[in-house]
Motif scaffolding. Sequence first.
Motif, PDB file in Angstrom:
ATOM      1  N   THR A 188       1.149  -1.281  -0.293  1.00  0.00           N
ATOM      2  CA  THR A 188       0.071  -0.380   0.026  1.00  0.00           C
ATOM      3  C   THR A 188       0.702   1.321  -0.049  1.00  0.00           C
ATOM      4  O   THR A 188       0.265   2.645  -0.217  1.00  0.00           O
ATOM      5  CB  THR A 188      -1.033  -0.118   1.401  1.00  0.00           C
ATOM      6  N   ARG A 189       1.858   1.207   0.383  1.00  0.00           N
ATOM      7  CA  ARG A 189       3.020   2.143   0.233  1.00  0.00           C
ATOM      8  C   ARG A 189       4.236   1.828  -0.112  1.00  0.00           C
ATOM      9  O   ARG A 189       4.508   0.700   1.083  1.00  0.00           O
ATOM     10  CB  ARG A 189       2.792   3.097   1.675  1.00  0.00           C
ATOM     11  N   ASP A 191       7.948   3.956  -0.202  1.00  0.00           N
ATOM     12  CA  ASP A 191       9.301   4.211  -0.542  1.00  0.00           C
ATOM     13  C   ASP A 191      10.697   4.673   0.699  1.00  0.00           C
ATOM     14  O   ASP A 191      10.324   3.950   1.215  1.00  0.00           O
ATOM     15  CB  ASP A 191       8.415   5.966  -0.544  1.00  0.00           C
ATOM     16  N   SER A 284      -1.187   4.344   3.177  1.00  0.00           N
ATOM     17  CA  SER A 284      -1.640   4.141   1.586  1.00  0.00           C
ATOM     18  C   SER A 284      -0.615   5.667   0.899  1.00  0.00           C
ATOM     19  O   SER A 284      -0.488   6.515   1.910  1.00  0.00           O
ATOM     20  CB  SER A 284      -3.483   4.819   1.475  1.00  0.00           C
ATOM     21  N   THR A 285      -0.987   5.751  -0.680  1.00  0.00           N
ATOM     22  CA  THR A 285      -0.661   6.807  -0.875  1.00  0.00           C
ATOM     23  C   THR A 285      -1.112   7.542  -1.000  1.00  0.00           C
ATOM     24  O   THR A 285      -0.861   8.987  -1.629  1.00  0.00           O
ATOM     25  CB  THR A 285      -0.159   6.134  -2.461  1.00  0.00           C
ATOM     26  N   TYR A 325       3.837  11.405   2.650  1.00  0.00           N
ATOM     27  CA  TYR A 325       4.419  11.041   1.952  1.00  0.00           C
ATOM     28  C   TYR A 325       4.152  11.863   1.056  1.00  0.00           C
ATOM     29  O   TYR A 325       3.899  13.124   0.272  1.00  0.00           O
ATOM     30  CB  TYR A 325       2.438  10.744   1.760  1.00  0.00           C
ATOM     31  N   THR A 452      -3.584   2.390  -6.071  1.00  0.00           N
ATOM     32  CA  THR A 452      -3.020   2.817  -4.780  1.00  0.00           C
ATOM     33  C   THR A 452      -1.677   2.157  -4.960  1.00  0.00           C
ATOM     34  O   THR A 452      -1.400   1.967  -4.089  1.00  0.00           O
ATOM     35  CB  THR A 452      -3.696   1.998  -4.299  1.00  0.00           C
ATOM     36  N   PRO A 454       2.226   1.145  -5.155  1.00  0.00           N
ATOM     37  CA  PRO A 454       2.895   2.566  -4.854  1.00  0.00           C
ATOM     38  C   PRO A 454       3.549   2.186  -6.832  1.00  0.00           C
ATOM     39  O   PRO A 454       4.501   2.849  -6.731  1.00  0.00           O
ATOM     40  CB  PRO A 454       4.168   2.195  -4.091  1.00  0.00           C
TER      41      PRO A 454
END
Length: 458
Positions: A188-189, A191, A284-285, A325, A452, A454
Amino acid sequence: MNKRFLYVVMVSAMVLCSACTGQTALEEENETRSDLSTVNETVAKETFGTVQETETTIPIESEAVPKTAEVSETPATSGTSDIAEIDTSDNPSRAKITFETRKDNDAAEDGTILYTNLCVYPVVTIKGNEAAAGKINAAIQTRVDAFLTDTSIRELAREDYQIYQSNEDLKSEYSFSGYDQNFDMIVTRNDSNVISFYITDSYYAGGPHGYSSSSGLNFNARTGELIAFSDLGENTKTFHADTLDFLKELAATNTYQSMMWEDDGTSRYDLEQILYQDERWYFSTYGLVFFSEPYELGAFYVGNIEFTVPYADLNEMGLREPYSYHDNLTLKLQTEEICSFDLNGDGKEEEIRFYIDKPGSANTSLHFIINGTDYATEHAGLSAQFSDGAYLFCWTQCFLYDRNPDDDITEIAFQMNYSDWGKSAAIPSIFLYRYEKDGSLTYLGKTEGTVTDPALIL
């Protein structure tokens, strides 16, 4: 370029079965266990992504622990697209995430499949930080091992099939439908600061529908350690109180009230107690997502009810900088609410509204309104793209997605599930549009996948 929004929130209600009453899951499970007349009923399931599977068949007489099937690796994203890519280079700030699949089953001597087991889980690689990746993978493997060594549904399937075989009335009226367990993790994310996953652990053991539980895992991408909710805010108590106030405001809206148990003054549930449990949230993003399990806030058919606090609001609440984010802007539009946003870079904010009329009915329809014009019904291009009856409108989601931060345009993405009833899974598809300065809507193309994700490049 003004890319401000007034109020964007999220609700996701997965329709899992036809309407159920407020009967508890435990009561239904007990009924399922004692009433074998329901063994032939099945439940629809969605599986996102494409996986290769290797099967291991174990005779019903075997007392062996579930065997581990051969592992197959699947990329984080797959599918076809007619959207022109603007950037295909790897993002060095993201971990590389691939997925592995394990599947096995049990079969009776007569060939009847009694039980299947499917496990799809990620493997994380962080270039130059193998220690952090190792901690994340170890935490994931602990969950996977617990799932693979759980033999309860497998054993139940053997027992129930033996009862079924010994009952001529059942055999004459029903066919035995195999039981199953599924474990699935999605990203879900992802980075340089955060890697988050959403886990669904489900099973079917006869009866009108299956059961599932969900959890969120959020990792510090630099250290590999799990992130606790108490770590999120500069001031833990204030951050908790502010997010709770936001969630209560969401819960009071018509959209949520239509899904949640009626508030009859009996304090049927405690919103804080349910949503602030461990692993009931994930990044999430588009924000911080809290979720409930079926039966906690609403009937079973409503499924998990999700509440999202967007990053803009989180920053005002004192979200610590490492958890903010900064990748491509992704805003999910909440039904009922009007979002003010400059879509076409002309310096003026449009008033945008998205909602679904009569969700779940034969007359379900979409409405996407910009400055008073409903483009879902009045714009030929949008109507034509959505005219295929195989798209499940009741699950449609709408996002504002900035696919190219270097220009002054923010695109519009509709997320739909395309249902091919000849297959076992609905296909998630994205329709991408651009709102022009003359007020027209340009169709940019369609791709398989989820907004969503990533790793997806639109």
